[in-house]
Write an enzyme that holds these catalytic residues in place. Structure first.
Site, PDB file in Angstrom:
ATOM      1  N   ARG A 128       5.573  47.150-100.225  1.00  0.00           N
ATOM      2  CA  ARG A 128       4.553  46.150 -99.929  1.00  0.00           C
ATOM      3  C   ARG A 128       3.966  45.653-101.230  1.00  0.00           C
ATOM      4  NH1 ARG A 128       1.604  48.002 -94.890  1.00  0.00           N
ATOM      5  NH2 ARG A 128       2.804  46.251 -94.167  1.00  0.00           N
ATOM      6  N   GLN A 133       7.141  40.431-100.930  1.00  0.00           N
ATOM      7  CA  GLN A 133       6.432  39.859 -99.782  1.00  0.00           C
ATOM      8  C   GLN A 133       7.326  38.941 -98.931  1.00  0.00           C
ATOM      9  OE1 GLN A 133       2.766  38.330-101.219  1.00  0.00           O
ATOM     10  NE2 GLN A 133       1.631  39.103 -99.465  1.00  0.00           N
ATOM     11  N   ASP A 136       9.510  40.881 -96.403  1.00  0.00           N
ATOM     12  CA  ASP A 136       8.829  41.891 -95.597  1.00  0.00           C
ATOM     13  C   ASP A 136       8.933  41.585 -94.098  1.00  0.00           C
ATOM     14  OD1 ASP A 136       7.114  43.683 -94.446  1.00  0.00           O
ATOM     15  OD2 ASP A 136       5.394  43.214 -95.718  1.00  0.00           O
ATOM     16  N   SER A 139       6.050  42.843 -91.671  1.00  0.00           N
ATOM     17  CA  SER A 139       4.874  41.974 -91.583  1.00  0.00           C
ATOM     18  C   SER A 139       5.164  40.760 -90.706  1.00  0.00           C
ATOM     19  CB  SER A 139       4.433  41.506 -92.979  1.00  0.00           C
ATOM     20  OG  SER A 139       3.845  42.577 -93.662  1.00  0.00           O
ATOM     21  N   TYR A 235      -0.205  51.619 -96.577  1.00  0.00           N
ATOM     22  CA  TYR A 235      -0.295  52.006 -95.170  1.00  0.00           C
ATOM     23  C   TYR A 235      -1.488  52.935 -94.946  1.00  0.00           C
ATOM     24  CZ  TYR A 235       4.398  50.216 -94.341  1.00  0.00           C
ATOM     25  OH  TYR A 235       5.492  49.403 -94.225  1.00  0.00           O
TER      26      TYR A 235
HETATM   27  N1  LIG Z   1       3.257  42.713 -99.421  1.00  0.00           N
HETATM   28  C1  LIG Z   1       2.005  43.100 -99.266  1.00  0.00           C
HETATM   29  O1  LIG Z   1       1.224  43.089-100.172  1.00  0.00           O
HETATM   30  C2  LIG Z   1       1.562  43.573 -97.889  1.00  0.00           C
HETATM   31  C3  LIG Z   1       2.460  43.527 -96.835  1.00  0.00           C
HETATM   32  C4  LIG Z   1       2.040  43.961 -95.574  1.00  0.00           C
HETATM   33  C5  LIG Z   1       0.745  44.440 -95.396  1.00  0.00           C
HETATM   34  N2  LIG Z   1      -0.103  44.459 -96.437  1.00  0.00           N
HETATM   35  C6  LIG Z   1      -1.473  44.973 -96.235  1.00  0.00           C
HETATM   36  O2  LIG Z   1      -1.400  46.354 -95.894  1.00  0.00           O
HETATM   37  C7  LIG Z   1      -2.481  46.672 -95.025  1.00  0.00           C
HETATM   38  C8  LIG Z   1      -1.968  47.445 -93.797  1.00  0.00           C
HETATM   39  O3  LIG Z   1      -1.288  46.551 -92.931  1.00  0.00           O
HETATM   40  P1  LIG Z   1      -0.190  47.008 -91.882  1.00  0.00           P
HETATM   41  O4  LIG Z   1       0.027  45.898 -90.960  1.00  0.00           O
HETATM   42  O5  LIG Z   1       0.949  47.590 -92.549  1.00  0.00           O
HETATM   43  O6  LIG Z   1      -0.863  48.199 -91.138  1.00  0.00           O
HETATM   44  P2  LIG Z   1      -0.126  49.273 -90.213  1.00  0.00           P
HETATM   45  O7  LIG Z   1       0.688  48.560 -89.193  1.00  0.00           O
HETATM   46  O8  LIG Z   1       0.506  50.325 -91.001  1.00  0.00           O
HETATM   47  O9  LIG Z   1      -1.392  49.959 -89.525  1.00  0.00           O
HETATM   48  C9  LIG Z   1      -2.285  49.204 -88.804  1.00  0.00           C
HETATM   49  C10 LIG Z   1      -3.702  49.397 -89.249  1.00  0.00           C
HETATM   50  O10 LIG Z   1      -4.237  50.492 -88.536  1.00  0.00           O
HETATM   51  C11 LIG Z   1      -5.172  51.126 -89.350  1.00  0.00           C
HETATM   52  N3  LIG Z   1      -5.413  52.487 -88.847  1.00  0.00           N
HETATM   53  C12 LIG Z   1      -4.563  53.529 -88.791  1.00  0.00           C
HETATM   54  N4  LIG Z   1      -5.181  54.602 -88.237  1.00  0.00           N
HETATM   55  C13 LIG Z   1      -6.447  54.197 -87.928  1.00  0.00           C
HETATM   56  C14 LIG Z   1      -7.567  54.843 -87.348  1.00  0.00           C
HETATM   57  N5  LIG Z   1      -7.517  56.129 -86.976  1.00  0.00           N
HETATM   58  N6  LIG Z   1      -8.693  54.128 -87.196  1.00  0.00           N
HETATM   59  C15 LIG Z   1      -8.757  52.843 -87.586  1.00  0.00           C
HETATM   60  N7  LIG Z   1      -7.743  52.184 -88.146  1.00  0.00           N
HETATM   61  C16 LIG Z   1      -6.593  52.855 -88.311  1.00  0.00           C
HETATM   62  C17 LIG Z   1      -4.547  51.097 -90.728  1.00  0.00           C
HETATM   63  O11 LIG Z   1      -5.540  51.258 -91.726  1.00  0.00           O
HETATM   64  C18 LIG Z   1      -3.914  49.709 -90.737  1.00  0.00           C
HETATM   65  O12 LIG Z   1      -4.790  48.742 -91.242  1.00  0.00           O
HETATM   66  C19 LIG Z   1      -3.163  45.349 -94.705  1.00  0.00           C
HETATM   67  O13 LIG Z   1      -4.288  45.213 -95.536  1.00  0.00           O
HETATM   68  C20 LIG Z   1      -2.147  44.322 -95.055  1.00  0.00           C
HETATM   69  O14 LIG Z   1      -2.704  43.066 -95.396  1.00  0.00           O
HETATM   70  C21 LIG Z   1       0.274  44.054 -97.683  1.00  0.00           C
END
Ligand SMILES: NC(=O)c1ccc[n+]([C@@H]2O[C@H](COP(=O)([O-])OP(=O)(O)OC[C@H]3O[C@@H](n4cnc5c(N)ncnc54)[C@H](O)[C@@H]3O)[C@@H](O)[C@H]2O)c1
Length: 395
Positions: A128, A133, A136, A139, A235
């Site tokens: 990530r 990006q 991905d 996403s 994550y």
């Molecule tokens: N290329 C990149 O830079 C890139 C790509 C994808 C995502 N991201 C970022 O990564 C972060 C995570 O995104 P994601 O879609 O992979 O998440 P994910 O699908 O892994 O998880 C979903 C969300 O659930 C939350 N979560 C897990 N357990 C929890 C709990 N017990 N209580 C409350 N919340 C809980 C996590 O913090 C996460 O935000 C985001 O900020 C996203 O913008 C960055």
């Protein structure tokens, strides 16, 4: 090099690995594309469009596997745990495979792919980083799931989403709560807002607050702090049961006040934490809806039945899997762009570049030379680290 796109064979799967629009870009990069006849039809891409963009059609699946140097699939054997094994005998030594392979699923499956001599890349393991990006796919799919969850909820809820002022009186807007503000959760907030609902969201990662607010959502603050809420890959990190217990207690009132709850709190490779209990569901108003996007890993709601829609205590709980697959046209278009970017990165001068110093290659490469080589996958399954693996590879 020849890229082959077989028809997806997971039951009812309508997506396709590449769409016609990316073919000219791949051709420019020196990649020819062969497509199994009818592969894109269910997603809205007829054979004629592939041919128009310069792909060649092949009617026979075995012939397609034989012809292709690289196979691009959505659900490869592994992610396709129902019919995926049918493709194993079709794979040949030295062939590359790109797609969802469920690398933290079953070791045996990965070993079987390795034994075929296939060099496989798991899109789930894409780092990530800004550089990765455009590749991905997780996403991309999460974005569609977030959108679709809200549309499903709006369709099921016996209320309207927007506030309306009419001659017959005023209708209050629906209250939508999103638990887990990752990519899917953030798209759910945006979609709920577009439909006129009042959206609020909670996430244990403090960084999520600003993102929720920037989409016009209210951030639900709970007086507890997660330990290392986020791992190095961005994550969420698993917490202990005491933390989840406290979360449930604190979330109870907000859940009870919501018409729709969308849960998207997942931890990669782990069971999803239960954040909405039976007691919390009982306190919701009749007709309320829960869409549990974590259903595939057990669910964030105690009453979720994986892959089913159930009504419990007058609340509809939707635990349907693969919501991204229900929007096959755009899911395929986004996925094809991700894979096309990956292919352009991977293939240089007509050859796969397997430079393990490159983080994108190192982290996504799962099998090579007859072995499961990915450091993170090996560690997950308790296999000894490979001597030749580069330090820090994929962990
Ligand atoms: N290329 C990149 O830079 C890139 C790509 C994808 C995502 N991201 C970022 O990564 C972060 C995570 O995104 P994601 O879609 O992979 O998440 P994910 O699908 O892994 O998880 C979903 C969300 O659930 C939350 N979560 C897990 N357990 C929890 C709990 N017990 N209580 C409350 N919340 C809980 C996590 O913090 C996460 O935000 C985001 O900020 C996203 O913008 C960055």
């Amino acid at each position: 090099m020849i890229v082959g796109v077989p028809k997806e064979i997971y039951p009812k799967e309508r997506r396709v690995g590449l769409v016609p629009a990316v073919i000219p870009t791949l051709k420019k990069a020196g990649l020819d594309v062969v497509v199994e006849s009818g592969a894109g039809l269910a997603a809205g891409y007829p054979d004629s469009e592939y041919v128009e963009k310069g792909a060649q059609l092949i009617g026979d699946r075995a012939e397609l596997f034989k012809t292709a140097d690289i196979i691009v699939q959505f659900l490869c054997y592994g992610a396709n745990d129902v019919t995926g094994s049918q493709d194993l005998p079709l794979m040949h030594k030295g062939q590359a495979l790109i797609g969802f392979v469920r690398p933290l699923g079953t070791l045996k499956t990965l070993q079987e792919i390795a034994e075929r001599g296939v060099t496989s890349f798991s899109v789930e393991l894409m780092p990530r980083t800004t550089r990765a990006q455009s590749m991905d796919a997780l996403s991309s799919m999460a974005t569609i799931c977030g959108y679709r969850a809200v549309v499903l909820a709006a369709d099921t809820l016996p209320r309207m989403f927007p506030m309306l002022t009419t001659a017959a009186g005023t209708i209050a807007p629906a209250r939508v709560l999103i638990i887990g503000a990752g990519v899917a959760g953030l798209q759910a907030i945006a979609t709920a807002r577009r439909l006129g609902a009042v959206a609020s969201a909670y996430d244990m990662r403090p960084a999520a607050k600003e993102q929720v607010q920037s989409l016009g959502g209210r951030f639900v603050e709970l007086p507890i702090e997660a330990k290392d809420a986020q791992d190095a890959r961005g994550y969420g990190k698993a917490q202990d049961e005491t933390f989840y217990q406290k979360q449930r207690e604190l979330l109870g009132k907000t859940v009870a006040e919501s018409d729709v709850v969308i849960t998207a709190a997942v931890i990669p490779g782990k069971q999803s934490p239960v954040l909405v209990t039976q007691d919390m569901v009982k306190k919701m108003a009749p007709g309320s809806v829960i869409v549990d996007l974590a259903a595939e890993r057990g669910g964030n709601c105690e009453l979720t039945k994986p892959s089913e829609v159930v009504v419990e205590h007058n609340v509809t709980i939707i635990g349907v899997f693969n919501l991204a697959g229900t929007v096959p046209y755009h899911a395929s278009a986004l996925y094809a762009r991700n894979v096309s970017a990956f292919l352009q990165h991977l293939v240089r001068d007509g050859k796969l570049q397997l430079d393990l110093k490159d983080e994108i290659i190192r982290e996504t490469l799962v099998t090579q030379g007859g072995e499961v080589v990915n450091a993170r996958v090996r560690e997950f399954f308790g296999l000894l680290a490979l001597q030749s693996a580069p330090a820090g590879g994929g962990a």
